[in-house]
Design an enzyme around this catalytic site. Structure first.
Site, PDB file in Angstrom:
ATOM      1  N   GLY A   1       0.851  -1.195   0.000  1.00 12.03           N
ATOM      2  CA  GLY A   1       0.000   0.000   0.000  1.00 12.03           C
ATOM      3  C   GLY A   1       0.876   1.231   0.000  1.00 12.03           C
TER       4      GLY A   1
ATOM      5  N   GLU B   1       8.846  -3.609   6.155  1.00 13.68           N
ATOM      6  CA  GLU B   1       9.835  -2.904   5.306  1.00 13.68           C
ATOM      7  C   GLU B   1      11.258  -3.348   5.701  1.00 13.68           C
ATOM      8  OE1 GLU B   1       8.946  -0.861   2.896  1.00 13.68           O
ATOM      9  OE2 GLU B   1       7.057   0.097   3.425  1.00 13.68           O
TER      10      GLU B   1
ATOM     11  N   ASN C   1       2.424   5.063   1.065  1.00 11.16           N
ATOM     12  CA  ASN C   1       2.814   5.613   2.372  1.00 11.16           C
ATOM     13  C   ASN C   1       1.577   6.116   3.107  1.00 11.16           C
ATOM     14  OD1 ASN C   1       5.522   5.158   1.981  1.00 11.16           O
ATOM     15  ND2 ASN C   1       5.898   7.178   1.069  1.00 11.16           N
ATOM     16  N   GLY C   2       1.522   5.833   4.407  1.00 10.74           N
ATOM     17  CA  GLY C   2       0.396   6.313   5.211  1.00 10.74           C
ATOM     18  C   GLY C   2      -0.868   5.498   5.029  1.00 10.74           C
ATOM     19  N   SER C   3      -0.733   4.315   4.411  1.00 11.72           N
ATOM     20  CA  SER C   3      -1.939   3.507   4.161  1.00 11.72           C
ATOM     21  C   SER C   3      -2.314   2.636   5.358  1.00 11.72           C
ATOM     22  CB  SER C   3      -1.733   2.627   2.929  1.00 11.72           C
ATOM     23  OG  SER C   3      -0.611   1.794   3.127  1.00 11.72           O
ATOM     24  N   GLY C   4      -1.474   2.654   6.401  1.00 12.22           N
ATOM     25  CA  GLY C   4      -1.807   1.913   7.615  1.00 12.22           C
ATOM     26  C   GLY C   4      -1.131   0.552   7.735  1.00 12.22           C
ATOM     27  N   LYS C   5      -0.109   0.313   6.897  1.00 19.74           N
ATOM     28  CA  LYS C   5       0.552  -1.008   6.904  1.00 19.74           C
ATOM     29  C   LYS C   5       1.208  -1.291   8.262  1.00 19.74           C
ATOM     30  CE  LYS C   5       3.339  -0.143   3.381  1.00 19.74           C
ATOM     31  NZ  LYS C   5       3.016   1.241   3.012  1.00 19.74           N
ATOM     32  N   SER C   6       2.018  -0.334   8.737  1.00 16.85           N
ATOM     33  CA  SER C   6       2.727  -0.543  10.012  1.00 16.85           C
ATOM     34  C   SER C   6       1.747  -0.585  11.184  1.00 16.85           C
ATOM     35  CB  SER C   6       3.765   0.549  10.243  1.00 16.85           C
ATOM     36  OG  SER C   6       4.795   0.411   9.294  1.00 16.85           O
TER      37      SER C   6
END
Lengths: 247, 277
Positions: A38, A157, A40-45
């Site tokens: 997704g 990542e 950046n800022g898509s909520g993956k982490s």
């Protein structure tokens, strides 16, 4: 019926009222290689932190190896590599050997040596972690994630600080762990190419679930062309088909 | 007076023993606090101790029980700091500052109500290790044994939380529980250390030896041992020198700690320059 390694239901999390992820439900079976992708800022982490209880979900449920997150205790089954360490300072007095054994009661020296050598940092075992380059630190953290021989490996990542050669070795290693030892892998990245090359399942995230399913299905979906355009579909999916499926 | 003669005095023996126990405890905890950027918590808790001591003296309790009476108040304050920090709306340093200010303000008001700064209150502000009582010596030993046992038993968790709290959480470590234990142990240590260095200098016992040990670039385990070594050396030297030269023990101990840091820091720079040229 086999128990899912990870299972989430309607998981939602927001930071001070700002939505990070909303209503995420998916399952990971034993032996899966799932790529979470997704922008950046898509909520993956955030998703990963919710799964591991670092940020317990505000709504919804997480199950690890069939147990609710709050009751789960077998943390040695999980190896986790964070995107970055939140608080490492360059004067931290921990040796590579101490960091590789972090959190383990049973510090089997053979396992530690094997994991460190596998990641090419065995010769640095007596050095302080703060003295190493970011790439070397990342390799030590990878070794730490592998040392307990986890059944589930969650990598957020993992290769941002690695050179291309080490990155390829690392991904080949994850593929080998997945294929030969049936280790379940969850790989978070914004690089769809890496997912195409190594993962079989895919969760495309943009705060909500955009797509979930096999990579082949993603290649044939409208989501793929909508998100990456027709050319990237050809390149990424061709690369994926080219590697073959060993499972 | 010959040097050996001073060890014959019972109060000096008590001072040395209590000093060694508290030096060991404060330096062990100090390593975790310094690395987690919580160094100033010692200062904050010491200020709370000032307020607690003033309250105890105002009530009219015997000075013998001041340490015991101040303990619960300071421990509660350490939990208040923890709660304020957890709210995420207040930064850790600000939380320490808030609780610290309240403690010192309370101390000033209460000491004024009890007729100004009397001898007892001043002895806590500036410390007087040579007046350590049997009760305080016993408390020092108990807290030493307790902290040593806690650090051995919780070493894995303490090390992980100190390295990276999020990573520790992902290993299933109850980080809040570890943080509370660390703060409570620090609170008890701050109360006991006030008799050695005085309230004004408690944080020096928590900060200086660990910072000196960190200059040596050792492993985590060896850093703890080195911090204990520096701290004990400074306390023993400080007590002896202060006794012989009739100087305040607290200030002398802190100056020895500072001198050790200066020596190690200078040696480190010298060795670095020697390698370069």
């Amino acid at each position: 019926m086999p128990v899912n390694v990870i299972s989430t239901e309607n998981m939602t999390y927001s930071y001070n009222g700002v939505e990070a992820i909303n209503d995420i439900s998916f399952a990971v079976k034993k032996g899966d290689y799932l790529g979470i992708v997704g922008p950046n800022g898509s909520g993956k982490s955030t998703l990963v932190k919710n799964i591991l209880g670092i940020l317990p979900p505000q709504k919804g449920f997480v199950y690890l190896f069939g147990q609710p997150l709050s009751e789960f205790r077998q943390w040695n089954k999980i190896g986790y590599l964070p995107q970055k360490l939140s608080s490492l300072n360059s004067h931290f007095p921990g040796t590579v050997y101490e960091i590789a054994g972090l959190g383990l009661w049973d510090q089997n020296s053979e396992n530690l040596d094997t994991a460190l050598n596998l990641m090419g940092v065995g010769h640095l075992s007596s050095r302080l972690i703060g003295e190493l380059s970011y790439g070397e630190q990342q390799r030590v953290m990878l070794a730490r994630a592998l040392v307990s021989r986890p059944e589930l490996l969650i990598l957020d990542e993992p290769t941002t600080a690695l050179d291309p050669e080490t990155r390829d070795i690392f991904y080949a290693l994850t593929e080998e762990l997945n294929r030969l030892q049936d280790t379940t892998i969850v790989l978070v990245t914004h690089d769809i190419g890496v997912i195409g090359k190594y993962a079989r399942q895919l969760l495309y995230l943009d705060k909500k679930t955009v797509f979930t399913g096999t990579f082949e299905d993603f290649c044939n979906s409208a989501a793929m062309t909508g998100l990456f355009g027709p050319m990237s579909q050809h390149i990424i999916c061709h690369q994926h088909n080219g590697r073959g499926n060993n499972k | 007076m010959e040097l050996g003669e001073i060890f014959r005095y019972e109060f000096v023996q008590r001072a040395l023993l209590a000093g060694v126990f508290i030096a060991a405890v404060s330096s062990i905890l100090g390593v975790f606090l310094v690395l987690r950027r919580l160094s100033l918590i010692g200062d904050g808790l010491a200020h709370i101790t000032f307020g607690s001591v003033a309250m105890v003296l105002l009530i009219g309790l015997s000075p013998l029980y001041v340490t015991l009476a101040a303990l619960p108040l300071v421990m509660l304050s350490s939990l208040a700091i923890f709660q304020l920090t957890r709210s995420k709306r207040i930064r850790g340093d600000a939380a320490i500052g808030i609780v610290s200010s309240i403690g010192i303000a309370l101390g000033i008001i209460l000491s004024s109500l009890s007729g100004g700064y009397n001898v007892d209150l001043l002895s806590y502000l500036f410390g007087n290790i040579l007046t350590v009582t049997q009760t305080e010596l016993a408390l020092s030993l108990i807290i030493f044994l307790f902290v040593a046992a806690a650090v051995i038993f919780l070493y894995r968790d303490l090390f992980a939380v100190t390295f990276d709290e999020e990573l520790a959480k992902s290993m299933g470590i109850k980080t809040n529980r570890i943080n509370i234990i660390l703060l409570l142990l620090t609170a008890v240590t701050a109360v006991l250390a006030m008799k050695i260095t005085g309230i004004m200098l408690v944080s020096a016992m928590l900060i200086l030896p660990p910072v000196t040990a960190l200059q040596l670039s050792l492993s985590f385990r060896m850093t703890i041992f080195a911090a204990v070594g520096f701290s004990v050396l400074a306390v023993i030297s400080g007590i002896i020198v202060s006794f012989v030269l009739n100087l305040p023990a607290g200030g002398t101990i802190v100056m020895f700690n500072a001198a050790l840091l200066l020596i190690v820091f200078s040696a480190k720079i010298f060795l670095r320059l020697q390698r370069q040229f």
